[in-house]
Structure formats: C-alpha cells, structure tokens
Motif scaffolding. Structure first.
Motif, PDB file in Angstrom:
ATOM      1  N   PHE A  62     -22.908  -6.837  25.608  1.00  0.00           N
ATOM      2  CA  PHE A  62     -23.699  -6.878  26.839  1.00  0.00           C
ATOM      3  C   PHE A  62     -24.384  -5.538  27.116  1.00  0.00           C
ATOM      4  CE2 PHE A  62     -20.798 -10.462  27.899  1.00  0.00           C
ATOM      5  CZ  PHE A  62     -21.779 -11.432  28.047  1.00  0.00           C
ATOM      6  N   LYS A  63     -23.686  -4.440  26.816  1.00  0.00           N
ATOM      7  CA  LYS A  63     -24.269  -3.128  27.024  1.00  0.00           C
ATOM      8  C   LYS A  63     -25.480  -2.927  26.121  1.00  0.00           C
ATOM      9  CE  LYS A  63     -23.088   1.783  27.107  1.00  0.00           C
ATOM     10  NZ  LYS A  63     -22.018   2.793  26.876  1.00  0.00           N
ATOM     11  N   SER A  64     -25.340  -3.292  24.842  1.00  0.00           N
ATOM     12  CA  SER A  64     -26.450  -3.149  23.902  1.00  0.00           C
ATOM     13  C   SER A  64     -27.615  -4.045  24.296  1.00  0.00           C
ATOM     14  CB  SER A  64     -25.976  -3.499  22.489  1.00  0.00           C
ATOM     15  OG  SER A  64     -27.047  -3.457  21.570  1.00  0.00           O
TER      16      SER A  64
ATOM     17  N   LEU B  34     -26.143  -8.429  18.658  1.00  0.00           N
ATOM     18  CA  LEU B  34     -25.289  -9.107  17.672  1.00  0.00           C
ATOM     19  C   LEU B  34     -25.055  -8.223  16.454  1.00  0.00           C
ATOM     20  CD1 LEU B  34     -26.748 -12.736  17.788  1.00  0.00           C
ATOM     21  CD2 LEU B  34     -24.497 -11.996  18.590  1.00  0.00           C
ATOM     22  N   TYR B  35     -26.099  -7.519  16.032  1.00  0.00           N
ATOM     23  CA  TYR B  35     -25.959  -6.587  14.898  1.00  0.00           C
ATOM     24  C   TYR B  35     -24.956  -5.484  15.237  1.00  0.00           C
ATOM     25  CZ  TYR B  35     -27.014  -2.589  11.946  1.00  0.00           C
ATOM     26  OH  TYR B  35     -26.895  -1.503  11.119  1.00  0.00           O
ATOM     27  N   THR B  36     -25.015  -4.975  16.458  1.00  0.00           N
ATOM     28  CA  THR B  36     -24.134  -3.875  16.857  1.00  0.00           C
ATOM     29  C   THR B  36     -22.669  -4.288  16.815  1.00  0.00           C
ATOM     30  OG1 THR B  36     -25.857  -2.954  18.281  1.00  0.00           O
ATOM     31  CG2 THR B  36     -23.595  -2.227  18.693  1.00  0.00           C
ATOM     32  N   ILE B  37     -22.336  -5.439  17.419  1.00  0.00           N
ATOM     33  CA  ILE B  37     -20.920  -5.840  17.460  1.00  0.00           C
ATOM     34  C   ILE B  37     -20.436  -6.258  16.073  1.00  0.00           C
ATOM     35  CG2 ILE B  37     -21.029  -6.540  19.876  1.00  0.00           C
ATOM     36  CD1 ILE B  37     -21.056  -9.439  18.944  1.00  0.00           C
TER      37      ILE B  37
ATOM     38  N   PHE C 246      -9.431   1.349  19.158  1.00  0.00           N
ATOM     39  CA  PHE C 246     -10.397   2.443  19.212  1.00  0.00           C
ATOM     40  C   PHE C 246     -11.101   2.517  20.560  1.00  0.00           C
ATOM     41  CE2 PHE C 246     -10.025   1.300  14.728  1.00  0.00           C
ATOM     42  CZ  PHE C 246      -9.796   2.534  14.148  1.00  0.00           C
ATOM     43  N   GLY C 247     -10.613   1.745  21.500  1.00  0.00           N
ATOM     44  CA  GLY C 247     -11.213   1.740  22.842  1.00  0.00           C
ATOM     45  C   GLY C 247     -12.555   1.028  22.889  1.00  0.00           C
ATOM     46  N   ILE C 248     -12.759   0.046  22.000  1.00  0.00           N
ATOM     47  CA  ILE C 248     -14.034  -0.667  21.916  1.00  0.00           C
ATOM     48  C   ILE C 248     -13.830  -2.116  22.323  1.00  0.00           C
ATOM     49  CG2 ILE C 248     -15.907  -1.403  20.400  1.00  0.00           C
ATOM     50  CD1 ILE C 248     -15.278   0.992  18.637  1.00  0.00           C
ATOM     51  N   SER C 249     -14.615  -2.577  23.252  1.00  0.00           N
ATOM     52  CA  SER C 249     -14.635  -3.978  23.649  1.00  0.00           C
ATOM     53  C   SER C 249     -15.871  -4.628  23.057  1.00  0.00           C
ATOM     54  CB  SER C 249     -14.650  -4.112  25.181  1.00  0.00           C
ATOM     55  OG  SER C 249     -14.870  -5.448  25.571  1.00  0.00           O
ATOM     56  N   LEU C 250     -15.664  -5.662  22.223  1.00  0.00           N
ATOM     57  CA  LEU C 250     -16.798  -6.289  21.553  1.00  0.00           C
ATOM     58  C   LEU C 250     -17.775  -6.909  22.552  1.00  0.00           C
ATOM     59  CD1 LEU C 250     -15.192  -7.972  18.410  1.00  0.00           C
ATOM     60  CD2 LEU C 250     -16.564  -5.906  18.534  1.00  0.00           C
ATOM     61  N   TRP C 251     -17.241  -7.643  23.534  1.00  0.00           N
ATOM     62  CA  TRP C 251     -18.118  -8.259  24.529  1.00  0.00           C
ATOM     63  C   TRP C 251     -18.793  -7.201  25.392  1.00  0.00           C
ATOM     64  CZ3 TRP C 251     -20.042 -12.767  23.938  1.00  0.00           C
ATOM     65  CH2 TRP C 251     -19.310 -13.783  23.329  1.00  0.00           C
ATOM     66  N   GLY C 252     -18.045  -6.154  25.735  1.00  0.00           N
ATOM     67  CA  GLY C 252     -18.647  -5.067  26.505  1.00  0.00           C
ATOM     68  C   GLY C 252     -19.746  -4.375  25.729  1.00  0.00           C
TER      69      GLY C 252
END
Length: 218
Positions: free
Chosen positions: A137-139, A101-104, A128-134
């Motif tokens: 989940f990745k983090s 949550l901190y990361t997104i 910027f090629g960033i998916s918040l949900w992706g």
C-alpha cells in the motif's frame, strides 16, 4: 377486528385470542411481504448485471486502446485527448499497482534468498520488520501520488507559461498514453521477479523502465 373462524372480537394480535386462528390483516401483510421479496432480489440482480456489463465494456475499450498505443506509441499519443481520460487514468493506476506488486515480490524473494544462502533459519519478512501489505500500500500510494504531482506540474506549466487552452483531462490522458510502454515494462519486471529469471534480466528491465519512464515524463 373479528375472527373469521369464531367471530369473536380482537383488538390486537396476530392470532384470535379465543380459537387461535390467524387474523386476516397479519396474514395479508405476510403474503405481501413474501411477494415483494423476489422483486427486490430481481432488482439487485439487474443492478449487478449492469455493473458487470459496464465493466466488460470498459475492459474491451481499454484493451483496444492499449493495443493501438503499444503498436504506434508516439503517433497514437498525438491523437489522444480528453475522450481518453478514463483509459489514461487506468494506465497510471495499473502502473502504480504493478510497481507495488514488484516491490513486495522482490522483498519476498530476497528473504527466501537470504535463508537459502545462510541456511534456513526460518526468517520471514516480519523478522526484518517488514509488512508485505504495508509495503504494498505504501509503494502504491507513493507512485500514485508521484504521477498525480507530475500531471499537475505539467498542466500548470502548459497552462500558465505556454498559455495553452488545454484541460486537466487532456494532460492526464496524454501522459497516461505515454505511460503505456512503461506499464508493460513494469509488468515484465514483475513477472521476471515472480518467475525468477535472474539478476541480469531484472537489471536490464529496470534500466529499460527508467529510460522509458523518463522519456514519457519528458
């Protein structure tokens, strides 16, 4: 089967072929089906209530565990055993969740700051090629796997080198208790970014999180 109204013989069908009266067998089946419907609903409600009650019980137990852990972290951790396995697992999951949550939130805040500093060009995370949900989940998966590896390594070292008679549940419960304070720091870090306390506050908290997490691992 004979019609109860006109007495004519009917082999199949829901209604009499002569007068159209509903046949008794189908009427009885429909009644039984309608009577059994509320029973299934009641059973589902009972099952739902059981899950809710179990969830409330686990939440209360964890809250008591967490308060005692924060109050006397080292003394409490020395008393933790496999009976606290679920609480330790919850702590590790919550820590990984708060980190994600901190990361997104940080990504979203950084994008807004970029637009505010250089002018509102309408940029979003996708530009910027960033998916918040992706990213979330990745983090989360990365941190969860990291904690799992740490627990496995500690268990292997204690079991194989020290020849100690401990179980995997004991190690996870103990490590989870050590991670209670880092989890609290991650919560403050997430709230700091969410509310916007400033860069200095976030830097201080990040340093605290790193120090406390390293102490927990060691």
């Amino acid at each position: 089967m004979f019609c109860p109204n006109c007495g004519s013989s009917n082999e199949t069908g829901k209604f009499c072929t002569k007068c159209g009266t509903p046949m008794p067998e189908f009427t009885e089946n429909a009644t039984n089906s309608s009577e059994s419907q509320p029973n299934a609903t009641v059973i589902n409600q009972i099952n739902t209530n059981e899950y809710v009650n179990k969830g409330k019980q686990v939440s209360k137990q964890y809250w008591s565990y967490f308060k005692e852990n924060i109050r006397q972290p080292f003394a409490f951790s020395n008393t933790v055993d496999r009976n606290h396995f679920v609480n330790g697992l919850i702590t590790l999951i919550l820590t990984a969740l708060l980190q994600a949550l901190y990361t997104i939130t940080l990504v979203k805040k950084t994008t807004r700051s970029f637009n505010s500093f250089f002018g509102d060009f309408g940029f979003s995370e996708r530009d910027f090629g960033i998916s918040l949900w992706g990213t979330f989940f990745k983090s989360f998966l990365q941190n969860a796997i990291l904690y799992a590896i740490i627990v496995v390594v500690i268990f292997a070292v204690i079991k194989l080198i020290n020849k100690s008679d401990v179980s995997f549940q004991d190690i996870l419960a103990r490590f989870g208790s050590y991670m209670a304070i880092p989890m609290l720091c991650h919560l403050l870090l997430f709230l700091g970014v969410l509310i916007g306390f400033g860069v200095l506050f976030n830097v201080i908290l990040i340093v605290m999180v790193i120090i406390v997490t390293n102490l927990a691992i060691v």
